[in-house]
Every structure is written in C-alpha cells, then in structure tokens.
Enzyme design. Structure first.
Site, PDB file in Angstrom:
ATOM      1  N   HIS A 271       0.784  -1.244   0.000  1.00 31.87           N
ATOM      2  CA  HIS A 271       0.000   0.000   0.000  1.00 31.87           C
ATOM      3  C   HIS A 271       0.817   1.296   0.000  1.00 31.87           C
ATOM      4  O   HIS A 271       0.746   2.114  -0.912  1.00 31.87           O
ATOM      5  CB  HIS A 271      -0.914   0.036   1.233  1.00 31.87           C
ATOM      6  CG  HIS A 271      -1.841  -1.114   1.360  1.00 31.87           C
ATOM      7  ND1 HIS A 271      -2.924  -1.309   0.542  1.00 31.87           N
ATOM      8  CD2 HIS A 271      -1.857  -2.158   2.235  1.00 31.87           C
ATOM      9  CE1 HIS A 271      -3.581  -2.402   0.900  1.00 31.87           C
ATOM     10  NE2 HIS A 271      -2.942  -2.942   1.928  1.00 31.87           N
TER      11      HIS A 271
HETATM   12  O1  RIB Z   1      -4.840  -0.017   4.733  1.00 32.75           O
HETATM   13  C1  RIB Z   1      -3.470  -0.016   4.547  1.00 32.75           C
HETATM   14  C2  RIB Z   1      -2.809   1.007   5.435  1.00 32.75           C
HETATM   15  O2  RIB Z   1      -3.051   0.647   6.789  1.00 32.75           O
HETATM   16  C3  RIB Z   1      -1.311   1.079   5.304  1.00 32.75           C
HETATM   17  O3  RIB Z   1      -0.901   2.405   5.568  1.00 32.75           O
HETATM   18  C4  RIB Z   1      -0.831   0.161   6.391  1.00 32.75           C
HETATM   19  O4  RIB Z   1       0.484   0.488   6.804  1.00 32.75           O
HETATM   20  C5  RIB Z   1      -1.839   0.414   7.469  1.00 32.75           C
HETATM   21  O5  RIB Z   1      -1.494   1.554   8.193  1.00 32.75           O
END
Ligand code: RIB
Ligand code: CA
Length: 314
Positions: A243
């Site tokens: 992500h």
């Molecule tokens: O949904 C993904 C996000 O949530 C990313 O930033 C991961 O590190 C968590 O914080």
C-alpha cells in the site's frame, strides 16, 4: 531539476518501511525533510523507534524523526498487530537506533517547517492515520495554502474498505483528521486500496531483491515475507498490495498512475460506515472536485522504479 521537498508522516508498518526506503533511495528526486510518526499500526513509541531504525538502515540518520500524536483526534487508537506483528515491522531484526527522536513535537515541527518554506514548496505524504496533519491544519490553518500537495495512502472507492466493509484502516482509525485534510482545499491526492490493489507485490519480486546483497534488501525481504503471510485465509493470491509504497511511487513515476478528479466526503458519524471515503466517481452531486483519486498502477514500471531505489541503499 529541483528535488521535491517532502515530509513523510508514517506509522511503520512493513509497507510504510517499503515506502520510506523507496523515498530515501531516490535522493536525486526527493528531499525528505523529516519523518513524523503517529500511533497507527502499532502505538507511537513503536512507530517512532521503527522510523529511527529504518532511516539508519538506509544510511540516513541525518533525516530527523519527530514523534507526533499517540492517538486519533476523537477516538481511541485501534492498532493492527494482527497484520504487522508486535513491533509493526516484524520479519527483520534491526539494531537499536543510535539517536533519539528530535525534541520538537511532530505537529509543531510540521507547522514551523511549512510556514518557513516558500509557498507551494512542501508536499506532505501521509502513510498512516492523518492525525498529525489534521492537527496541524487545525492549529495553524495558514499552512493550508502554503502546501504544494498532500499525498495520502488511504480510503477506497469501488472496493470499500479493508478494516470494515466500508472503511480502509488508516482513515477508519482517525476519520476526523482525514476530514480536515479533505475539506481543507489543499490539493489532495489519494492512493486508496483500489489503487494499491493494482500494485501487487509478488513473492518472486521480493526474492529478486536478494541480488542486491545489502542489509537493506535483507531487511526488506524479511519484512515482506512476514507481511505477505497475513491474509492467506481470505486473499485468493500469494501476491499482496504494498500500500504505502504507492505514495513515493506516485511522486517518482506519476505517469504510471491513472487518476480521476472527484469530490470525496468523509463519513464520520455512522457506526457502520465510519471512515468511508465517499467518492463521487460520476460527479452526481455536482460538489467541487477536491481530490485526485489515483486509479490503476502500471505495476512493472512501479516495481522497477522501487527496485532501482532499493539498489542505492546500503
Ligand atoms: O490499509 C493499509 C494502510 O493501513 C497502510 O498504511 C498500512 O500500513 C496500514 O497503516
Ligand atoms: Ca501505514
């Protein structure tokens, strides 16, 4: 070309670690002014230690780390050790940091840095709950027109959420802070889970990092293996979205991302859909388009650029 000045606000998190090392591995294009930490994936003390360790791993102990808010604006902190492990960056062993976090609070430093910089110079990248930026906008609204851009990982549009059916984790943790940013009129760019799920990290790509034969690569491989072990009960693939790395990916290869300008409203009141990013994809409300919603990623270009950044690290 002038380097782009960025602040990285983060809650490491293995995918935050990938993002941080990606940005630090592109020093000819990105100038990381500082790293600010927030309670998110794990509590603030951990995210701060992790940020200190990761900057050192990258050979960048010169980049200051500022501890920020330990909890969301109005809610209790919800963490995600079930994904990231107790430390937040399980899967690797890093030496204890040789230096402490800077003495100034992250929110104060963010405000001071943005106010002292020329207008339109600084980009704030948020990789975790948006508490620090939201607080900074409340404490000193004059920072808003001075920002070049806010680029965040969070939210969703077609897919809904990953923390609840409606909400993505970072936004669900602190929807009120996120609302500050979306309503601010700053230029906001969102790498939602619909975007990040098109940048799937494969086990083969992770193993290809072995060729780099560096401490950073070894740590990244270990973190990736741990991170990718979560979700095998529900995802129908061994690949995983990395992500947060989409944020530096967008800064470094913007042409690899499709996008659409949309109105985005934050749901903060309904218990079922709290933290939902309500994206007006078809512009049916006629409300002003306040967000650049990133879409599909050209994955080979993205992973190639990330690999080249990691190749520069010790
Ligand atoms: O949904 C993904 C996000 O949530 C990313 O930033 C991961 O590190 C968590 O914080
Ligand atoms: Ca994160």
């Amino acid at each position: 070309m002038a380097r782009r000045k960025i602040i990285i606000d983060t809650d490491p998190g293995q995918d935050d670690a990938f993002a941080l090392l990606f940005a630090l591995g592109a020093p000819e294009e990105l100038e990381v002014l500082g790293v600010t930490t927030v309670g998110g994936n794990v509590p603030l003390a951990r995210t701060t230690t992790n940020a200190l360790q990761l900057t050192e791993l990258a050979g960048r102990a010169d980049v200051p780390v500022f501890a920020g808010c330990p909890r969301p604006m109005l809610k209790r902190l919800q963490t995600a050790e079930y994904v990231h492990g107790e430390s937040g960056i399980d899967g690797c062993v890093l030496p204890q940091p040789s230096r402490p976090a800077a003495g100034e609070h992250a929110v104060n430093w963010m405000i001071r840095t943005i106010m002292e910089a020329p207008e339109g110079e600084i980009t704030v990248c948020t990789l975790g709950p948006m508490t620090n930026l939201g607080m900074a906008m409340v404490m000193e609204p004059k920072i808003i027109p001075r920002l070049r851009e806010v680029v965040l990982m969070g939210g969703g549009y077609f897919q809904g959420g990953n923390a609840t059916p409606a909400a993505e984790f970072t936004i669900r943790v602190d929807p009120h802070a996120a609302r500050e940013a979306f309503e601010s009129r700053a230029l906001v760019t969102m790498a939602s889970i619909d975007c990040t799920w098109t940048a799937m990290m494969t086990p083969e790509w992770v193993q290809s990092l072995r060729a780099l034969k560096s401490a950073s690569a070894e740590a990244l491989i270990g973190m990736a293996e741990f991170y990718m072990s979560y979700g095998s009960h529900k995802f129908e693939t061994a690949d995983r979205p990395i992500h947060d790395a989409c944020v530096p990916g967008y800064l470094l290869v913007p042409e690899a991302f499709s996008y659409r300008q949309c109105n985005v409203v934050l749901e903060t009141r309904s218990p079922e859909t709290e933290g939902m990013t309500v994206v007006d994809w078809w512009h049916s409300t006629g409300r002003p388009k306040n967000c650049k919603v990133l879409g599909k990623v050209d994955a080979p270009r993205f992973f190639d650029r990330m690999y080249r950044a990691f190749a520069t690290l010790p």
